[in-house]
Scaffold this motif. Structure first.
Motif, mmCIF file in Angstrom:
data_model
loop_
_atom_site.group_PDB
_atom_site.id
_atom_site.type_symbol
_atom_site.label_atom_id
_atom_site.label_comp_id
_atom_site.label_asym_id
_atom_site.label_seq_id
_atom_site.Cartn_x
_atom_site.Cartn_y
_atom_site.Cartn_z
ATOM 1 N N THR A 95 28.719 14.543 -0.866
ATOM 2 C CA THR A 95 29.378 14.321 -2.157
ATOM 3 C C THR A 95 29.857 12.881 -2.268
ATOM 4 O O THR A 95 29.675 12.233 -3.302
ATOM 5 C CB THR A 95 30.548 15.302 -2.351
ATOM 6 O OG1 THR A 95 30.038 16.635 -2.296
ATOM 7 C CG2 THR A 95 31.243 15.078 -3.686
ATOM 8 N N SER A 96 30.443 12.374 -1.210
ATOM 9 C CA SER A 96 30.912 10.987 -1.200
ATOM 10 C C SER A 96 29.735 10.028 -1.407
ATOM 11 O O SER A 96 29.824 9.081 -2.188
ATOM 12 C CB SER A 96 31.627 10.696 0.114
ATOM 13 O OG SER A 96 32.007 9.343 0.175
ATOM 14 N N GLY A 97 28.632 10.292 -0.711
ATOM 15 C CA GLY A 97 27.438 9.456 -0.870
ATOM 16 C C GLY A 97 26.871 9.532 -2.280
ATOM 17 O O GLY A 97 26.455 8.518 -2.850
ATOM 18 N N MET A 98 26.861 10.748 -2.856
ATOM 19 C CA MET A 98 26.365 10.903 -4.229
ATOM 20 C C MET A 98 27.274 10.188 -5.219
ATOM 21 O O MET A 98 26.793 9.563 -6.165
ATOM 22 C CB MET A 98 26.244 12.384 -4.588
ATOM 23 C CG MET A 98 25.096 13.082 -3.898
ATOM 24 S SD MET A 98 24.777 14.776 -4.459
ATOM 25 C CE MET A 98 26.325 15.595 -4.163
ATOM 26 N N ALA A 140 27.987 6.016 -9.001
ATOM 27 C CA ALA A 140 28.849 4.954 -9.548
ATOM 28 C C ALA A 140 28.089 3.629 -9.615
ATOM 29 O O ALA A 140 28.182 2.901 -10.609
ATOM 30 C CB ALA A 140 30.113 4.806 -8.714
ATOM 31 N N LYS A 141 27.333 3.331 -8.567
ATOM 32 C CA LYS A 141 26.551 2.088 -8.540
ATOM 33 C C LYS A 141 25.499 2.086 -9.643
ATOM 34 O O LYS A 141 25.370 1.125 -10.405
ATOM 35 C CB LYS A 141 25.894 1.931 -7.170
ATOM 36 C CG LYS A 141 25.044 0.683 -7.024
ATOM 37 C CD LYS A 141 24.438 0.599 -5.618
ATOM 38 C CE LYS A 141 23.674 -0.674 -5.435
ATOM 39 N NZ LYS A 141 22.263 -0.544 -5.631
ATOM 40 N N GLN A 143 31.817 22.645 9.792
ATOM 41 C CA GLN A 143 30.750 21.642 9.845
ATOM 42 C C GLN A 143 30.076 21.491 8.483
ATOM 43 O O GLN A 143 29.799 20.373 8.031
ATOM 44 C CB GLN A 143 29.708 22.016 10.912
ATOM 45 C CG GLN A 143 30.203 21.840 12.320
ATOM 46 C CD GLN A 143 29.204 22.364 13.350
ATOM 47 O OE1 GLN A 143 28.363 23.205 13.060
ATOM 48 N NE2 GLN A 143 29.335 21.870 14.585
ATOM 49 N N LEU A 144 29.807 22.621 7.808
ATOM 50 C CA LEU A 144 29.183 22.571 6.478
ATOM 51 C C LEU A 144 30.092 21.891 5.454
ATOM 52 O O LEU A 144 29.626 21.131 4.611
ATOM 53 C CB LEU A 144 28.824 23.983 6.005
ATOM 54 C CG LEU A 144 27.613 24.618 6.670
ATOM 55 C CD1 LEU A 144 27.462 26.071 6.250
ATOM 56 C CD2 LEU A 144 26.354 23.830 6.361
ATOM 57 N N GLU A 145 31.387 22.157 5.543
ATOM 58 C CA GLU A 145 32.327 21.495 4.637
ATOM 59 C C GLU A 145 32.329 19.990 4.878
ATOM 60 O O GLU A 145 32.404 19.204 3.935
ATOM 61 C CB GLU A 145 33.726 22.082 4.802
ATOM 62 C CG GLU A 145 33.861 23.463 4.195
ATOM 63 C CD GLU A 145 35.190 24.145 4.522
ATOM 64 O OE1 GLU A 145 35.911 23.686 5.458
ATOM 65 O OE2 GLU A 145 35.503 25.139 3.853
ATOM 66 N N GLY A 146 32.248 19.570 6.142
ATOM 67 C CA GLY A 146 32.182 18.141 6.467
ATOM 68 C C GLY A 146 30.910 17.499 5.929
ATOM 69 O O GLY A 146 30.939 16.403 5.365
ATOM 70 N N ILE A 147 29.782 18.193 6.098
ATOM 71 C CA ILE A 147 28.499 17.692 5.567
ATOM 72 C C ILE A 147 28.565 17.591 4.050
ATOM 73 O O ILE A 147 28.161 16.586 3.474
ATOM 74 C CB ILE A 147 27.336 18.604 6.020
ATOM 75 C CG1 ILE A 147 27.110 18.464 7.523
ATOM 76 C CG2 ILE A 147 26.060 18.284 5.246
ATOM 77 C CD1 ILE A 147 26.174 19.517 8.106
ATOM 78 N N THR A 148 29.101 18.626 3.408
ATOM 79 C CA THR A 148 29.225 18.630 1.944
ATOM 80 C C THR A 148 30.099 17.472 1.473
ATOM 81 O O THR A 148 29.771 16.785 0.499
ATOM 82 C CB THR A 148 29.814 19.974 1.460
ATOM 83 O OG1 THR A 148 28.966 21.032 1.888
ATOM 84 C CG2 THR A 148 29.944 20.004 -0.052
ATOM 85 N N LYS A 149 31.196 17.234 2.169
ATOM 86 C CA LYS A 149 32.104 16.147 1.797
ATOM 87 C C LYS A 149 31.401 14.791 1.928
ATOM 88 O O LYS A 149 31.504 13.942 1.043
ATOM 89 C CB LYS A 149 33.352 16.194 2.675
ATOM 90 C CG LYS A 149 34.445 15.254 2.235
ATOM 91 C CD LYS A 149 35.709 15.465 3.052
ATOM 92 C CE LYS A 149 36.790 14.538 2.564
ATOM 93 N NZ LYS A 149 38.052 14.755 3.262
ATOM 94 N N ARG A 150 30.650 14.590 3.030
ATOM 95 C CA ARG A 150 29.922 13.329 3.220
ATOM 96 C C ARG A 150 28.833 13.163 2.155
ATOM 97 O O ARG A 150 28.648 12.077 1.607
ATOM 98 C CB ARG A 150 29.320 13.253 4.622
ATOM 99 C CG ARG A 150 30.331 12.943 5.707
ATOM 100 C CD ARG A 150 29.686 12.589 7.047
ATOM 101 N NE ARG A 150 28.728 13.566 7.541
ATOM 102 C CZ ARG A 150 29.034 14.671 8.225
ATOM 103 N NH1 ARG A 150 30.303 14.941 8.490
ATOM 104 N NH2 ARG A 150 28.092 15.494 8.643
#
Length: 185
Positions: A25-28, A33-34, A16-23
């Motif tokens: 990181t993707s958001g960051m 980039a924007k 679950q923590l890896e999934g949260i971290t991935k989400r």
């Protein structure tokens, strides 16, 4: 059985923590980039405006790892070829940094900004360019500038100075330049 349940619980929490971290990181990455694109566009126009020509842009060193990679700054000074920032003089580097700083302020405006001898490394012609640019943007942001440079002081709305009339006793002196002009006229 108890130990196996504990192990399974920890593995589930880890997943679950890896999934949260991935989400996250993707958001960051998306947000970075924007904002990077906006700052780069503002930097290109600010550079041209502040230098009176030329061009500049920012480039990520590794598009695949934008949160960890470095950022390259390429500039083409007016009347000169494209150069890496490491090949510029100290004053040119300072002025490029000032252009980048103002680009960031354009993208993320602030109500006030304190600048401590930001133009110290500039020659007189570029100090005047800086002061005029600063004056133009002082309608949106209040700038508090610590300086010893005359062109910057001449374009300020108010000056505050510290004098020492007697040893160990400081005195603050201030003048609004609009009032001084009225008195002189």
């Amino acid at each position: 059985a108890f130990m196996q349940a504990q192990k399974d619980d920890l593995e589930k929490a880890k997943s679950q923590l890896e999934g949260i971290t991935k989400r996250l990181t993707s958001g960051m990455e998306e947000a970075f980039a924007k904002k990077f694109k906006e700052i780069n566009e503002a930097f290109m126009s600010t550079f041209t405006e502040i230098f009176g020509g030329g061009s500049a842009f920012l480039k990520l060193e590794d598009q695949g790892d934008i949160l960890e990679c470095g950022i390259d700054i390429s500039v083409e000074m007016p009347g000169k070829g494209t150069r890496a920032i490491s090949l510029l003089s100290g004053g040119e580097k300072a002025f490029v940094a000032i252009a980048l700083y103002f680009a960031i302020i354009k993208v993320s405006p602030t109500p006030f900004c304190v600048l401590d001898e930001i133009e110290a490394a500039l020659d007189d012609a570029n100090v005047l360019r800086f002061a005029k640019y600063l004056k133009r943007y002082s309608k949106e942001t209040q700038f508090i500038v610590i300086t010893h440079r005359k062109p910057t002081m001449e374009l300020a709305d108010a000056l505050y100075g510290v004098t020492m009339e007697e040893k160990g006793v400081s005195k603050i002196v201030s003048v609004k330049l609009s009032d001084a002009v009225k008195l002189a006229g």
